[in-house]
Design a protein around this motif. Structure first.
Motif, PDB file in Angstrom:
ATOM      1  N   GLU A  89      -5.042  31.431   3.881  1.00 18.32           N
ATOM      2  CA  GLU A  89      -3.805  32.936   4.209  1.00 18.32           C
ATOM      3  C   GLU A  89      -4.460  32.724   6.284  1.00 18.32           C
ATOM      4  O   GLU A  89      -5.499  31.973   6.425  1.00 18.32           O
ATOM      5  CB  GLU A  89      -5.256  33.659   3.697  1.00 18.32           C
ATOM      6  CG  GLU A  89      -4.579  34.401   2.416  1.00 18.32           C
ATOM      7  CD  GLU A  89      -4.785  35.600   1.480  1.00 18.32           C
ATOM      8  OE1 GLU A  89      -4.608  36.142   0.441  1.00 18.32           O
ATOM      9  OE2 GLU A  89      -5.780  35.691   2.134  1.00 18.32           O
ATOM     10  N   ASP A  90      -4.493  33.903   6.343  1.00 17.28           N
ATOM     11  CA  ASP A  90      -4.820  33.245   8.630  1.00 17.28           C
ATOM     12  C   ASP A  90      -5.732  34.324   8.494  1.00 17.28           C
ATOM     13  O   ASP A  90      -6.557  33.567   9.512  1.00 17.28           O
ATOM     14  CB  ASP A  90      -3.425  34.239   8.905  1.00 17.28           C
ATOM     15  CG  ASP A  90      -1.953  32.989   8.822  1.00 17.28           C
ATOM     16  OD1 ASP A  90      -2.193  32.378   8.630  1.00 17.28           O
ATOM     17  OD2 ASP A  90      -1.443  33.851   8.923  1.00 17.28           O
ATOM     18  N   LYS A  91      -6.453  35.351   7.200  1.00 17.42           N
ATOM     19  CA  LYS A  91      -7.888  35.624   7.842  1.00 17.42           C
ATOM     20  C   LYS A  91      -8.714  35.435   6.310  1.00 17.42           C
ATOM     21  O   LYS A  91      -7.972  35.059   4.997  1.00 17.42           O
ATOM     22  CB  LYS A  91      -7.484  37.148   7.383  1.00 17.42           C
ATOM     23  CG  LYS A  91      -6.356  37.691   8.582  1.00 17.42           C
ATOM     24  CD  LYS A  91      -6.190  38.952   8.493  1.00 17.42           C
ATOM     25  CE  LYS A  91      -5.483  39.681  10.040  1.00 17.42           C
ATOM     26  NZ  LYS A  91      -5.433  41.253   9.845  1.00 17.42           N
ATOM     27  N   ARG A  95     -16.011  39.382   4.535  1.00 17.18           N
ATOM     28  CA  ARG A  95     -16.364  39.501   5.629  1.00 17.18           C
ATOM     29  C   ARG A  95     -17.314  38.572   5.903  1.00 17.18           C
ATOM     30  O   ARG A  95     -18.032  38.017   5.504  1.00 17.18           O
ATOM     31  CB  ARG A  95     -16.459  40.566   4.594  1.00 17.18           C
ATOM     32  CG  ARG A  95     -16.092  42.188   4.856  1.00 17.18           C
ATOM     33  CD  ARG A  95     -16.133  43.689   4.740  1.00 17.18           C
ATOM     34  NE  ARG A  95     -17.953  43.552   4.533  1.00 17.18           N
ATOM     35  CZ  ARG A  95     -18.006  44.125   3.258  1.00 17.18           C
ATOM     36  NH1 ARG A  95     -17.159  44.017   2.420  1.00 17.18           N
ATOM     37  NH2 ARG A  95     -19.484  44.355   3.021  1.00 17.18           N
ATOM     38  N   GLN A 159     -12.966  27.674   6.829  1.00 19.42           N
ATOM     39  CA  GLN A 159     -11.698  28.261   8.198  1.00 19.42           C
ATOM     40  C   GLN A 159     -11.255  26.160   7.552  1.00 19.42           C
ATOM     41  O   GLN A 159     -12.177  25.039   7.702  1.00 19.42           O
ATOM     42  CB  GLN A 159     -12.099  28.156   9.246  1.00 19.42           C
ATOM     43  CG  GLN A 159     -11.568  28.003  10.195  1.00 19.42           C
ATOM     44  CD  GLN A 159     -11.596  28.775  11.080  1.00 19.42           C
ATOM     45  OE1 GLN A 159     -12.741  29.081  11.395  1.00 19.42           O
ATOM     46  NE2 GLN A 159     -11.353  29.250  12.236  1.00 19.42           N
ATOM     47  N   TRP A 165      -6.857  29.466   6.271  1.00 17.06           N
ATOM     48  CA  TRP A 165      -7.996  30.144   5.609  1.00 17.06           C
ATOM     49  C   TRP A 165      -7.928  29.382   4.413  1.00 17.06           C
ATOM     50  O   TRP A 165      -7.034  30.574   3.757  1.00 17.06           O
ATOM     51  CB  TRP A 165      -8.966  31.452   5.957  1.00 17.06           C
ATOM     52  CG  TRP A 165      -9.319  31.255   7.405  1.00 17.06           C
ATOM     53  CD1 TRP A 165      -8.964  32.026   8.212  1.00 17.06           C
ATOM     54  CD2 TRP A 165     -11.106  31.518   7.613  1.00 17.06           C
ATOM     55  NE1 TRP A 165      -9.919  32.026   9.652  1.00 17.06           N
ATOM     56  CE2 TRP A 165     -11.522  31.109   8.654  1.00 17.06           C
ATOM     57  CE3 TRP A 165     -12.035  31.400   6.640  1.00 17.06           C
ATOM     58  CZ2 TRP A 165     -12.619  31.684   9.426  1.00 17.06           C
ATOM     59  CZ3 TRP A 165     -12.691  31.011   7.559  1.00 17.06           C
ATOM     60  CH2 TRP A 165     -13.547  31.531   8.771  1.00 17.06           C
TER      61      TRP A 165
END
Length: 475
Positions: A89-91, A95, A159, A165
């Motif tokens: 995924e890009d994110k 958290r 990352q 990610w």
């Protein structure tokens, strides 16, 4: 198997007591240490699972970093399982400020993963959670709950070099291992070592105690007891043995001195009694002379009975004998002279006794029955570990309040006993003294159909008679 369990659940000997107590102590100690270690075991299982996941995620990250972007999706589908899913995924899925309920564990796992991959602080994110109140136990909690399965979850975000990610999520029910074969073998070896130590200790203590108990029992039956070795066993057992030897010696001296004094007094009284009788014979015939001669005859009978008893007690050793044959021979002595004495046949009964004294005791009981009941029925029976000689008559019996008093020396119950035929009042006293000297007792029982039972109880020896001959009639 069940017999072995009963052996430990209801111990009787010193060895079984020690084995049962020590095994119980070992089991309780093992149980306590095992209970205390449950939390550590559960924590170790969870740490192992975390370490496995860190290695797996690190390996997957290396694979993804080495593959072109167009091939990563196919590789991830092959690497996923029912418990673990990987996603590109890009994110990040975690958290950056996540701490969790156990910050130290999360930080340690994050640092371990960074070391495995060689990445910087912000490139690795990690989340760990448990769905169980026992996953993070406090000071006061139920340790047994640690054996329950724990729903454990982990989420990773790493990352890749191209900026993507790699997100991973793992959910698993972690079951702690609470017992093992090693623990079983350790418990068995501990029990065997405890049993061996208990066997050695109990043998060292119980052997002299067993000898002491046997000697005390023999001493209570009037047997000659050799001096016990006071140099064996622990200090406490040695002191007990030494005290027993001293006590036995004092008892022997006391009994011997008392018997010798009684014999000497009885012997010395014969001469003045004879002189008095000669002087009374010179008196004129009359009621006074007759009463004096009667009193002297009674006094002479008392002295003769006492002297005869003390002579039998002095120097007579206890031997193994057949009680049935001994009692039957006494009964035969009475039937040979025409006295109404009947004996009921019985099996052989081994006893350790002083035969002369025991014959006198049985003879006194039979004479008592003949004098006040007219006849005597004699039998021998077994009641538990004891043999009983029962002498029954058809006399008037004895009032319950006088049952014990008749055993006192020179006591005769005038309401039911004839003074001229009742002897000197030593028969029952001598009989009880002899029987008690053999470790037994004598009691009197009034029968409901009339008459009296004199019951002499004696302990039956555990040692067999082997080929010893039964006793015959008295000489």
């Amino acid at each position: 198997m069940m017999r072995g369990f009963r052996f430990l659940l209801r111990p009787r000997s010193l060895f079984t007591h020690m084995v049962a107590l020590l095994i119980a102590a070992v089991l309780m100690g093992k149980l306590g240490s095992w209970t205390v270690s449950l939390d550590d075991r559960a924590a170790a299982v969870r740490r192992t699972h975390v370490e496995e996941m860190l290695l797996r995620v690190a390996a997957t990250t290396r694979v993804m970093a080495s593959l072109p972007a167009e091939h990563r999706a196919n590789a991830l589908s092959a690497l996923g399982t029912t418990e673990t899913r990987f996603m590109l995924e890009d994110k990040p899925a975690v958290r950056a400020d996540y701490v969790g309920s156990d910050p130290q564990q999360v930080e340690a796992a994050r640092a371990r993963l960074r070391d495995l991959l060689g990445l910087e602080e912000g490139q690795v994110r990690l989340k760990i959670w448990y769905r169980s109140e026992n996953a993070d136990p406090g000071f006061l909690h139920n340790p047994w709950a640690a054996i329950d399965p724990v729903a454990m979850g982990m989420k990773f975000a790493i990352q890749l070099p191209d900026g993507q990610w790699l997100n991973a999520i793992n959910r698993r029910m972690v079951q702690p291992t609470v017992w093992s074969t090693t623990a079983t073998l350790g418990l068995i070896s501990s029990i065997l070592m405890v049993a061996a130590a208990a066997f050695y200790i109990s043998r060292r203590i119980s052997r002299p105690l067993r000898q002491l108990a046997d000697s005390a029992d023999r001493l209570g039956r009037g047997e000659t007891v050799t001096i016990l070795d006071a140099g064996r066993g622990p200090e406490e057992v040695r002191r007990v043995t030494h005290a027993f030897n001293a006590m036995g010696e004092r008892i022997r001296r006391f009994v011997d001195d008392r018997t010798r004094i009684l014999a000497a007094v009885s012997h010395d009284l014969r001469t003045p009694i004879t002189n008095l009788r000669l002087r009374v014979e010179l008196l004129e015939e009359g009621e006074t002379k007759a009463r004096m001669l009667e009193t002297l005859d009674e006094l002479r009978s008392t002295v003769e009975a006492t002297l005869s008893f003390t002579r039998e007690e002095l120097g007579e050793e206890a031997v193994r004998a057949d009680l049935t044959s001994l009692v039957e021979s006494v009964c035969d002595d009475f039937t040979d002279v025409g006295r109404p004495v009947a004996f009921s046949p019985a099996a052989r009964l081994p006893v350790v006794c002083r035969t002369g004294s025991l014959r006198r005791a049985v003879r006194n009981l039979i004479e008592n029955a003949l004098a006040y009941g007219g006849d005597a029925q004699v039998s021998v029976r077994v009641v538990g570990p004891h043999a009983e000689i029962v002498v029954s008559d058809h006399g008037p019996g004895i009032p319950e309040a006088e049952m014990e008093r008749v055993f006192e020396p020179f006591v005769r119950l005038e309401s039911s006993r004839n003074r001229r035929t009742g002897g000197v009042g030593l028969g029952l006293s001598i009989a009880r003294s002899v029987i008690r000297g053999h470790g037994g007792d004598v009691r009197l029982v009034n029968r409901s159909d009339g008459g009296l039972d004199a019951i002499a109880m004696l302990p039956i020896t555990a040692r067999p008679l082997h080929d010893s001959l039964p006793l015959k009639k008295a000489a």
